[in-house]
Enzyme design. Structure first.
Site, PDB file in Angstrom:
ATOM      1  N   GLN A 228      29.880  82.662  44.449  1.00 20.73           N
ATOM      2  CA  GLN A 228      30.360  84.042  44.395  1.00 20.73           C
ATOM      3  C   GLN A 228      30.443  84.546  42.953  1.00 20.73           C
ATOM      4  O   GLN A 228      30.003  85.649  42.632  1.00 20.73           O
ATOM      5  CB  GLN A 228      31.755  84.152  45.030  1.00 20.73           C
ATOM      6  CG  GLN A 228      31.730  84.187  46.536  1.00 20.73           C
ATOM      7  CD  GLN A 228      30.972  85.404  47.036  1.00 20.73           C
ATOM      8  OE1 GLN A 228      31.357  86.532  46.798  1.00 20.73           O
ATOM      9  NE2 GLN A 228      29.880  85.160  47.705  1.00 20.73           N
TER      10      GLN A 228
ATOM     11  N   ASN B 295      36.695  76.178  48.642  1.00 26.68           N
ATOM     12  CA  ASN B 295      35.354  75.568  48.596  1.00 26.68           C
ATOM     13  C   ASN B 295      34.716  75.918  47.248  1.00 26.68           C
ATOM     14  O   ASN B 295      34.123  76.974  47.083  1.00 26.68           O
ATOM     15  CB  ASN B 295      34.496  76.099  49.744  1.00 26.68           C
ATOM     16  CG  ASN B 295      33.119  75.428  49.769  1.00 26.68           C
ATOM     17  OD1 ASN B 295      32.742  74.708  48.841  1.00 26.68           O
ATOM     18  ND2 ASN B 295      32.376  75.683  50.830  1.00 26.68           N
TER      19      ASN B 295
ATOM     20  N   GLY C 298      28.024  86.463  54.019  1.00 21.44           N
ATOM     21  CA  GLY C 298      27.132  85.709  53.145  1.00 21.44           C
ATOM     22  C   GLY C 298      27.895  84.902  52.114  1.00 21.44           C
ATOM     23  O   GLY C 298      27.304  84.265  51.253  1.00 21.44           O
TER      24      GLY C 298
ATOM     25  N   LYS D 193      32.107  75.126  45.863  1.00 22.55           N
ATOM     26  CA  LYS D 193      30.666  75.405  45.878  1.00 22.55           C
ATOM     27  C   LYS D 193      30.421  76.879  46.235  1.00 22.55           C
ATOM     28  O   LYS D 193      29.681  77.590  45.540  1.00 22.55           O
ATOM     29  CB  LYS D 193      29.976  74.484  46.881  1.00 22.55           C
ATOM     30  CG  LYS D 193      28.469  74.457  46.747  1.00 22.55           C
ATOM     31  CD  LYS D 193      27.850  73.410  47.676  1.00 22.55           C
ATOM     32  CE  LYS D 193      26.354  73.312  47.436  1.00 22.55           C
ATOM     33  NZ  LYS D 193      25.733  72.360  48.349  1.00 22.55           N
TER      34      LYS D 193
ATOM     35  N   VAL E  30      37.716  85.340  45.909  1.00 23.32           N
ATOM     36  CA  VAL E  30      36.991  85.465  44.640  1.00 23.32           C
ATOM     37  C   VAL E  30      35.731  86.322  44.760  1.00 23.32           C
ATOM     38  O   VAL E  30      34.822  86.201  43.940  1.00 23.32           O
ATOM     39  CB  VAL E  30      36.618  84.073  44.076  1.00 23.32           C
ATOM     40  CG1 VAL E  30      37.868  83.339  43.640  1.00 23.32           C
ATOM     41  CG2 VAL E  30      35.827  83.256  45.080  1.00 23.32           C
ATOM     42  N   GLY E  31      35.656  87.201  45.747  1.00 21.92           N
ATOM     43  CA  GLY E  31      34.429  87.979  45.937  1.00 21.92           C
ATOM     44  C   GLY E  31      34.160  89.002  44.861  1.00 21.92           C
ATOM     45  O   GLY E  31      33.024  89.236  44.474  1.00 21.92           O
ATOM     46  N   GLU E  32      35.194  89.657  44.380  1.00 22.39           N
ATOM     47  CA  GLU E  32      34.985  90.799  43.491  1.00 22.39           C
ATOM     48  C   GLU E  32      35.170  90.475  42.011  1.00 22.39           C
ATOM     49  O   GLU E  32      34.515  91.036  41.152  1.00 22.39           O
ATOM     50  CB  GLU E  32      35.952  91.956  43.808  1.00 22.39           C
ATOM     51  CG  GLU E  32      36.532  91.926  45.187  1.00 22.39           C
ATOM     52  CD  GLU E  32      35.933  92.911  46.178  1.00 22.39           C
ATOM     53  OE1 GLU E  32      35.467  93.977  45.755  1.00 22.39           O
ATOM     54  OE2 GLU E  32      35.932  92.593  47.368  1.00 22.39           O
TER      55      GLU E  32
END
Lengths: 750, 331
Positions: free
Chosen positions: A645, A638, A470, A640, A710-712
């Site tokens: 995120q 990206n 996602g 965006k 950069v998810g967390e």
């Protein structure tokens, strides 16, 4: 949020680093994207687990005689007839499982909601009704689901140590010694966990809600006792996981057993109530943090002793000390961990495991130290910044711009206008509270393989057995393929989420982007090399007979290096002339810990979070109104998707700070607020104004693209910035999350 | 599988005739379907009343408003007459649930919302081995007493039940002194709003004054009080999609600085929509000052009974009453 969207992308435009809309967006908005539970097969039947209604004890009798006679019922699986299910090899890095115990392995119940049987019927409704008709008699034992971890046995593991922190703390002129608590939080992604299993002889295909299809396949092979090549796991789309879907849960193997026994496709969808009991949660942490400092604010000692709860059989360590040893310069430091057993399901990594609850505690303590010193909290962090990782013998950081995160955040937020007095800032009749905290998260490049393929149709395919959970993985992979080949995005197909593709990493730890892009780039280069060779060899095409090294590849065309880019031949014409359908090559990424170029570096991302809360004491209403988040996450591929995120993590952080807590009924062990109405998370209406900034420094050690993921990191630090802002507005220092109205009613600020 | 009959009634007479023992009328279904899925409601049959001509909002001869039982919460909230003349009702409706739910939920159904007590909603509550719930099965006890009850009521509780009435709309209607019109096997009758919902007392399973087979047809709002203003305020942990921890509805008229008319009702703290005659008595004829508002709030909560985890609601509700009084008495 400021956002520049890439204009119509012409051939050859470089879009790495440009805001790019998701290539899978139309599929999701039209419903064409198939999630695990969307898969249907002829003759498919439905499995529903029977769950334990006690939290500790033994099954004395399991009577399914009534259920078996109910309409449509095909099978009731329990401990007696489930057959052989195996455990996974301890310590096998390629087969990480969520629980030690194999499903239905014994008749002992260790947590409420544990699966004690599974009913399979022709329809979901029939299976649900029959599952309720399975009578289970238990010999119950006293269960312990107490929130407080005060009954801890005293055993501690030293996680990191240098100097003599106790002596240095004793001697320190300024001290903070506080305990910070985070509650159990349940991942609660919108998509429920599900398995759809189809057998073909002794080969099985499992449509799963998995953040790691490759690991899932190896685990399932081990649990089911199959050769790994007989198992295929598919997760084309995931309605997010937040860590809860990293590794398999018992329902997957049970669905597989049921499908095998019945020789029919089986679907098992875990319902929301079960999601609170049987697919993981972030455990409760109790963290004592001691900081000793000079009167000038220089850290002399750090001690971080944390506890977390775990399940009866699993030794899950939350790892709260993840960021503590390297974030600041301090000569004397120790981090220790301790586990406390509870009659609860196995805990599981949740967005920013370890670092997020850990930084909540340590950054909250830093804010309290700033208060003790009468020093600005940003300045305190400047003062203790470091240019080497002191926990690893002083090795250099690959790329660290923590100070710039703090400076940029302070400037964007307007931090210099902050007046430190409690309740001293007002706007429109409301009291403002301003708080901040630092953030960090580990970076690694995981070993993986990706394939890039040129087709005679003019399309380019990218293949890797990793997942888009996602976050926009499909899109960033297409961006890199576009950059390498010049083929426009609408002619690039990305295939992910299938264990039959080249081995890719589990989507966890914010590591997919930084890992796989390198493999895709190498794969594209290798495939282009093959095209160049083909161009030189293929009779009747413009470059036949040319030396390979004189052939260039630009915007999807092969041409002489000294000729115009529009000359030569397109790769699709070349393939057609050569009577080839496609030409493909793989590329590999070397793990950072194996690569001599990255071995000697400490790799981390950094961030700074600035939070404003509005406080209306008259009605005890507190809302987060504004967040400035500055992230040093390497190069952003990206903006965006990356902004999305961080913004999403900020909203999650509002929930962590003010709302989220799974509450267990101590009499039964049941998570009693286990529904989306009762387990409070931030809604859209709770989302503050969010300003996301990326410093966008490529991390040279991470490879060509310099991306770290950069998810967390967006979630790290938010809760401590919120509690600092709450203190600034209300004078109430909350050290146990979430901050509740009950706490705020104590405020004396008017 | 729990099977049930289903009929779609085309007129009120047919709806009433179609009703059998242990049947339920269904309109928006936002509570009933939810509870059927949980196994809390197990009706033998559903009588779908959505085709009944009860979906209008019309002025009454006496200057009030007649609201059909099938008027959706969204339509009622955004009705221009409601917004202008009964602002407290519009505000209360819009503070409830989510837009999707409000688009489905009806006026009559909202009156009959069931409680959100986690134990009441457990499939096995009241069954052997399940949580005690006197509302589900009288005599089985109340698991909330010593369980998770942070959100439970502090007013109107009994030793048998402490579940909070969840509606926002009803709190506003209590302050507006609405009248509920019902029709049943024995004909039509009206029920004063204050008498519609029942306190749990010794019979928490009885939640309202409806007789078996009686159908809510209309809610009538009296003519707005000349010169009065109204307001609704809801306090909760998050900004949307959560039931009230405390809420207040106020209709008040101030003349010459003194309170000449006031109606106060509380939500989130009572076992029924809580009209506070105590707060009203404390205010009538008094100056509209913060001190008097505070005294009224104290009076409203004087008889509050708290449990381990919901004591904070007393102070929260007081602050809610004070602020709502201010909102309804200032220009």
């Amino acid at each position: 949020m400021d956002m520049t969207v890439a204009p119509d992308l012409g051939i050859g435009s470089s879009i790495v680093g440009k805001a790019t809309s998701r290539i899978d967006g139309p599929m999701k908005t039209t419903g064409a994207a198939e999630y695990a539970a969307d898969f249907h097969f002829p003759g498919m039947v439905h499995a529903v687990p029977v769950t334990a209604t006690i939290a500790s004890g033994r099954i004395v009798k399991l009577d399914s005689s009534v259920a078996e006679k109910m309409p449509g019922v095909l099978l009731v699986l329990d401990h007696g007839n489930v057959g052989k299910l195996y455990r996974t090899v301890p310590g096998d890095q390629n087969a990480t499982n969520s629980e030690v115990r194999a499903p239905l392995e014994d008749e002992i119940v260790r947590h409420w909601g544990q699966y004690v049987a599974v009913v399979v019927a022709n329809t979901l409704e029939q299976a649900t009704e029959a599952a309720a008709a399975v009578k289970v008699e238990y010999e119950a034992l006293p269960a312990n689901v107490k929130a407080s971890l005060a009954d801890y046995d005293g055993k501690r593991k030293s996680v990191s140590k240098r100097g003599d922190p106790d002596k240095a703390f004793e001697a320190a002129p300024v001290k903070v010694d506080q305990t910070y608590i985070t509650p159990v939080e349940t991942h609660s992604p919108i998509e429920l966990h599900a398995s759809v299993v189809v057998w073909d002889g002794d080969r099985v295909t499992m449509f799963e809600t998995s953040q790691g299809v490759v690991n899932h396949r190896v685990v399932m092979a081990q649990v089911l006792g199959l050769p790994v090549e007989n198992v295929r796991v598919v997760t084309r789309f995931l309605g997010s996981g937040f860590g809860g879907k990293l590794f398999p849960w018992p329902h997957a193997a049970l669905a597989a057993v049921a499908a095998k026994k019945l020789d029919k496709p089986v679907k098992l969808s875990v319902d929301r109530r079960m999601m609170f009991a049987s697919v993981g949660y972030r455990p409760r942490t109790e963290q004592r943090v001691k900081l000793g400092a000079t009167k000038d604010g220089k850290l002399l000692a750090v001690r971080h002793d944390y506890l977390n709860n775990t399940s009866i059989l699993d030794d899950y360590d939350e790892g709260c000390g993840e960021a503590t040893p390297y974030l600041y310069s301090v000569a004397n430091l120790e981090v220790t961990s301790g586990l406390v057993k509870r009659n609860m399901g196995a805990p599981m990594y949740m967005r920013g495991p370890g670092a997020v609850p850990g930084l909540y505690a340590t950054e909250a303590a830093m804010n309290e130290l700033a208060g003790e010193l009468g020093m600005d909290p940003v300045k305190l962090r400047f003062l203790n910044d470091t240019d080497k990782d002191e926990s690893a013998g002083g090795i250099p950081f690959s790329s660290r711009h923590y100070r710039e995160c703090l400076e940029t955040g302070a400037q964007k937020f307007g931090w210099e206008r902050r007046t430190p007095g409690i309740g001293s800032m007002r706007r429109d009749g409301k009291i403002l509270g301003w708080g901040m905290a630092g953030a960090s998260w580990v970076a690694l490049r995981l070993p993986c393989t990706a394939a890039v393929e040129f087709c005679d149709t003019g399309r380019v395919c990218v293949r890797c057995a990793t997942q888009d959970i996602g976050t926009g993985t499909y899109t960033v992979f297409a961006q890199v393929a576009h950059e390498k080949t010049g083929v426009p995005l609408d002619r690039i197909d990305v295939f992910l989420g299938d264990s039959s593709l080249p081995d890719g990493p589990t989507s966890g730890g914010s590591m997919v982007t930084g890992s796989v892009l390198n493999a895709i780039a190498r794969g594209a280069e290798n495939a282009i090399k093959k095209l160049q060779e083909l161009a030189a060899e293929t009779e009747g095409t413009p470059l036949n007979g040319a030396k390979v090294e004189t052939i260039a590849f630009t915007n999807g065309r092969l041409h002489a290096k000294d000729g115009a880019a529009g000359s030569g031949t397109s790769f699709s014409d070349l393939l057609k002339a050569a009577k080839l359908a496609r030409i493909s090559a793989e590329g590999k990424t070397l793990a950072t810990w194996e690569d001599p170029k990255s071995k000697g570096f400490s790799l981390h991302s950094y961030g700074a979070q600035f939070v404003e809360v509005e406080w209306e004491p008259e009605i005890a209403r507190l809302r987060v109104s504004r967040v400035v988040s500055v992230i040093d996450g390497g190069r952003i591929i990206n903006p965006k998707a990356a902004t999305n995120q961080i913004a999403g993590a900020v909203v999650m952080g509002v929930g962590m700070g003010l709302m989220e807590e799974t509450i267990y009924d101590e009499r039964t062990g049941q998570p009693i607020n286990g529904s989306m109405a009762d387990y409070l998370m931030a809604t859209c209406a709770d989302a503050p104004e969010i300003d996301v900034t990326f410093l966008n420094y490529p991390d040279p050690v991470m490879g060509e693209y310099g991306a770290r993921g950069v998810g967390e990191i967006g979630l790290a630090g938010i809760a401590s910035a919120i509690t600092a802002a709450v203190h600034h507005a209300t004078g109430v220092r909350v050290r146990e999350l979430p901050v509740r109205i009950e706490d705020l009613l104590e405020s004396k600020v008017v | 599988m729990q099977s049930f009959g289903y009929v779609k009634a085309t007129g009120t007479d047919k709806a009433l005739a179609g009703f059998a023992v242990n049947a339920r009328f269904i309109a928006g279904g936002t509570t009933l379907v939810d509870l059927m899925k949980l196994g809390v409601e197990k009706p033998s049959g559903l009588v779908d009343i959505n085709l009944l001509p009860l979906d209008k909002i019309e002025p009454t001869a006496s200057g009030g408003l007649m609201i059909g039982a099938l008027v959706r919460n969204s339509d009622l909230a955004w009705n221009s007459t409601v917004k202008e003349r009964y602002a407290v009702l519009s505000q209360a409706l819009l503070s409830g649930a989510s837009p999707q739910l409000r688009n489905m939920a009806t006026t009559g159904g909202n009156l009959l919302q069931r409680v959100r007590c986690a134990y009441f909603r457990e499939p096995s509550a009241g069954q052997p081995g399940g949580y005690g719930c006197n509302k589900r099965v009288p005599g089985t006890g109340c698991a909330a007493m010593d369980g998770f009850h942070r959100v439970h009521a502090v007013l109107g509780t009994s030793e048998h039940c402490i579940a909070t009435h969840p509606s926002d709309m009803c709190v506003a209607m209590a302050a507006l002194e609405a009248v509920v019109h019902v029709e049943g096997p024995n004909g039509k009758r009206t029920i004063a709003f204050a008498d519609f919902h029942k306190l749990p007392a010794d019979t928490p399973q009885i939640e309202n004054a409806l007789a078996a087979g009686e159908l809510v047809t209309y809610v009538e709002l009296p003519k707005p009080v000349e010169g009065a203003k109204s307001a609704y305020l809801k306090l909760r942990d998050r900004a949307s999609y959560e039931f009230a921890l405390a809420s207040a509805a106020v209709v008040a008229r101030v003349e010459g600085g003194r309170v000449r008319y006031v109606r106060v009702a509380l939500g989130g703290v009572g076992t029924k929509p809580w009209r506070s005659h105590e707060a009203e008595a404390a205010l009538m004829g008094k100056e509209a000052t913060e001190a008097n508002f505070r005294a009224a709030a104290e009076a409203a909560l004087r008889h509050a009974k708290v449990r381990r985890d919901n004591a904070f609601k007393v102070e929260l509700a007081k602050r809610c009453v004070v602020r709502t009084l201010k909102l309804a008495t200032t220009a």
